[in-house]
Design a protein around this motif. Structure first.
Motif, mmCIF file in Angstrom:
data_model
loop_
_atom_site.group_PDB
_atom_site.id
_atom_site.type_symbol
_atom_site.label_atom_id
_atom_site.label_comp_id
_atom_site.label_asym_id
_atom_site.label_seq_id
_atom_site.Cartn_x
_atom_site.Cartn_y
_atom_site.Cartn_z
ATOM 1 N N SER A 175 14.111 -12.369 -16.013
ATOM 2 C CA SER A 175 14.056 -13.187 -14.965
ATOM 3 C C SER A 175 14.340 -14.324 -14.978
ATOM 4 C CB SER A 175 12.752 -12.794 -14.279
ATOM 5 O OG SER A 175 12.362 -11.621 -14.090
ATOM 6 N N PHE A 176 13.845 -15.219 -16.250
ATOM 7 C CA PHE A 176 14.168 -16.654 -16.196
ATOM 8 C C PHE A 176 15.367 -16.823 -16.553
ATOM 9 C CE2 PHE A 176 14.856 -19.933 -19.413
ATOM 10 C CZ PHE A 176 14.424 -20.928 -18.807
ATOM 11 N N VAL A 177 16.268 -16.098 -17.174
ATOM 12 C CA VAL A 177 17.832 -16.157 -17.466
ATOM 13 C C VAL A 177 18.506 -15.824 -16.179
ATOM 14 C CG1 VAL A 177 19.823 -15.112 -18.373
ATOM 15 C CG2 VAL A 177 17.644 -15.476 -19.931
ATOM 16 N N VAL A 178 18.117 -15.014 -15.622
ATOM 17 C CA VAL A 178 18.658 -15.028 -14.237
ATOM 18 C C VAL A 178 18.755 -15.939 -13.165
ATOM 19 C CG1 VAL A 178 19.014 -13.371 -12.025
ATOM 20 C CG2 VAL A 178 18.854 -12.471 -14.378
ATOM 21 N N LEU A 179 17.134 -16.501 -13.059
ATOM 22 C CA LEU A 179 16.947 -17.301 -12.076
ATOM 23 C C LEU A 179 17.622 -18.657 -12.692
ATOM 24 C CD1 LEU A 179 13.175 -16.626 -11.640
ATOM 25 C CD2 LEU A 179 14.991 -16.697 -9.792
ATOM 26 N N ASN A 180 17.602 -19.082 -13.996
ATOM 27 C CA ASN A 180 18.321 -20.149 -14.406
ATOM 28 C C ASN A 180 19.820 -20.191 -13.942
ATOM 29 O OD1 ASN A 180 18.342 -22.431 -16.137
ATOM 30 N ND2 ASN A 180 19.883 -21.177 -17.250
ATOM 31 N N GLN A 181 20.630 -19.220 -14.003
ATOM 32 C CA GLN A 181 21.749 -18.825 -13.693
ATOM 33 C C GLN A 181 21.918 -19.123 -12.177
ATOM 34 O OE1 GLN A 181 23.313 -19.263 -16.455
ATOM 35 N NE2 GLN A 181 24.791 -17.470 -16.521
ATOM 36 N N GLY A 182 20.893 -18.846 -11.381
ATOM 37 C CA GLY A 182 21.077 -18.890 -10.086
ATOM 38 C C GLY A 182 20.966 -20.346 -9.808
ATOM 39 N N GLU A 183 20.075 -21.193 -10.307
ATOM 40 C CA GLU A 183 20.224 -22.628 -10.151
ATOM 41 C C GLU A 183 21.298 -23.132 -10.588
ATOM 42 O OE1 GLU A 183 17.656 -24.603 -8.996
ATOM 43 O OE2 GLU A 183 16.744 -22.563 -8.237
ATOM 44 N N ARG A 184 21.821 -22.589 -11.353
ATOM 45 C CA ARG A 184 23.264 -23.412 -11.784
ATOM 46 C C ARG A 184 24.369 -23.033 -10.651
ATOM 47 N NH1 ARG A 184 25.483 -21.305 -17.271
ATOM 48 N NH2 ARG A 184 27.292 -22.892 -16.577
ATOM 49 N N ILE A 185 24.415 -21.742 -10.160
ATOM 50 C CA ILE A 185 25.354 -21.849 -8.902
ATOM 51 C C ILE A 185 24.832 -22.514 -7.846
ATOM 52 C CG2 ILE A 185 25.988 -19.877 -7.309
ATOM 53 C CD1 ILE A 185 25.401 -17.703 -9.444
ATOM 54 N N LYS A 186 23.637 -22.671 -7.659
ATOM 55 C CA LYS A 186 23.220 -23.336 -6.489
ATOM 56 C C LYS A 186 23.726 -24.765 -6.615
ATOM 57 C CE LYS A 186 20.957 -24.261 -2.542
ATOM 58 N NZ LYS A 186 21.445 -23.967 -1.304
ATOM 59 N N TRP A 187 23.502 -25.507 -7.750
ATOM 60 C CA TRP A 187 23.715 -26.846 -8.074
ATOM 61 C C TRP A 187 25.373 -27.054 -7.880
ATOM 62 C CZ3 TRP A 187 27.182 -29.668 -11.187
ATOM 63 C CH2 TRP A 187 27.085 -30.775 -11.423
ATOM 64 N N HIS A 188 26.353 -26.233 -8.200
ATOM 65 C CA HIS A 188 27.649 -26.420 -7.626
ATOM 66 C C HIS A 188 27.695 -26.466 -6.462
ATOM 67 C CE1 HIS A 188 29.029 -26.002 -12.047
ATOM 68 N NE2 HIS A 188 28.612 -24.911 -12.087
ATOM 69 N N SER A 189 27.025 -25.354 -5.624
ATOM 70 C CA SER A 189 27.107 -25.228 -4.421
ATOM 71 C C SER A 189 26.546 -26.664 -3.687
ATOM 72 C CB SER A 189 26.132 -24.426 -3.401
ATOM 73 O OG SER A 189 26.237 -24.200 -2.223
ATOM 74 N N THR A 190 25.654 -27.282 -4.042
ATOM 75 C CA THR A 190 24.942 -28.344 -3.565
ATOM 76 C C THR A 190 26.144 -29.573 -3.752
ATOM 77 O OG1 THR A 190 23.056 -27.653 -3.953
ATOM 78 C CG2 THR A 190 23.036 -29.826 -3.795
#
Length: 267
Positions: free
Chosen positions: A24-39
């Motif tokens: 879960s941590f790995v997936v959520l961390n990747q999700g944060e990275r994707i969100k960062w690019h979107s932001t």
């Protein structure tokens, strides 16, 4: 069930919980990275493109109005054009105020382009004041000649606005590409993580089922297999639901990146 069996179950589920938490941590961390690019696209590059285009529109309309001011002989029209020029200048300044906060201090190229852009704009506006003064004094030919002289300054302003738009749109597209790459990598990690966890569950299920059976009792073996199957099935359903929800959330953010890229950023 003796203490040894209970300990094995506790250890097994603790290991599974730790594995799921890590996953879960790995997936959520990747999700944060994707969100960062979107932001980054939404709060930096997209507003940059929008603001520069507003400035370019304002200065283009200013140029056209300036020419009309110099060309007319009617005082009423001159007064009207003067008001329009003032309004367009205010539009430019508002867009300028909106754009400047998006420039990062470490963005060397963008800072250099912006500095030259403002320098060109100031030079053009200074020359434009001469045109308007000549026009107000009814020196039509002098004003029109000055407009022709100022053409190079005007073109330099437009040229640098195009360079700034290209820089911001290219950076936005680059952020979108990076976000897509992270998303693609995360999909592989999701599939790989699910496979690994399911394999671990199968192995642990069989170990728990048969580890305490000392004799070949068919009844106990059948019951153990049944318990292992139900446990494995329940954990698998939970894992699949969890993974599906994770994927939907990641896909939603990735779609947001693509929407910003395709709808708002020049290609």
């Amino acid at each position: 069930m003796n203490l040894s069996s209970k300990n094995k179950i506790y250890l097994t589920f603790s290991a599974l919980a730790a594995l799921v938490l890590l996953f879960s941590f790995v997936v959520l961390n990747q999700g944060e990275r994707i969100k960062w690019h979107s932001t980054e696209i939404e709060t930096n590059w997209l507003p940059g493109v929008e603001s520069i285009n507003l400035m370019r529109s304002a200065i283009s309309n200013y140029r056209a109005t300036e020419i009309s001011h110099a060309a007319t002989d009617q005082e009423s029209l001159k007064a009207e054009y003067t008001q329009i020029l003032t309004s367009l200048n205010e539009e430019f300044l508002l867009a300028k105020e909106k754009y400047e906060p998006t420039i990062r201090s470490y963005a060397v190229k963008e800072n250099a382009l912006w500095k030259q852009y403002i320098k060109n704009y100031d030079a053009y506006m200074l020359a434009s004041k001469k045109v308007i003064a000549m026009s107000q004094n009814n020196e039509k030919e002098k004003a029109l000649n000055q407009i022709r002289t100022n053409e190079g300054l005007y073109n330099s302003v437009i040229e640098y606005s195009i360079l700034l738009v290209d820089l911001n749109s290219n950076a936005g597209n680059e952020e979108a590409t990076k976000g897509n790459e992270v998303f693609d990598a995360t999909k592989v990690q999701l599939i790989g993580g699910v496979i690994v966890i399911m394999l671990v569950m199968i192995i642990m299920g069989f170990l728990l089922s048969y580890g305490e059976i000392k004799q070949k009792d068919s009844h106990l073996i059948a019951k153990a297999r049944k318990n292992a199957f139900y446990t494995f099935f329940l954990l698998s359903v939970i894992l699949v639901i969890f993974t599906g929800l994770m994927y939907l959330q990641l896909n939603k953010v990735n779609e947001q990146i693509n929407e910003l890229k395709n709808k708002w950023l020049p290609s």
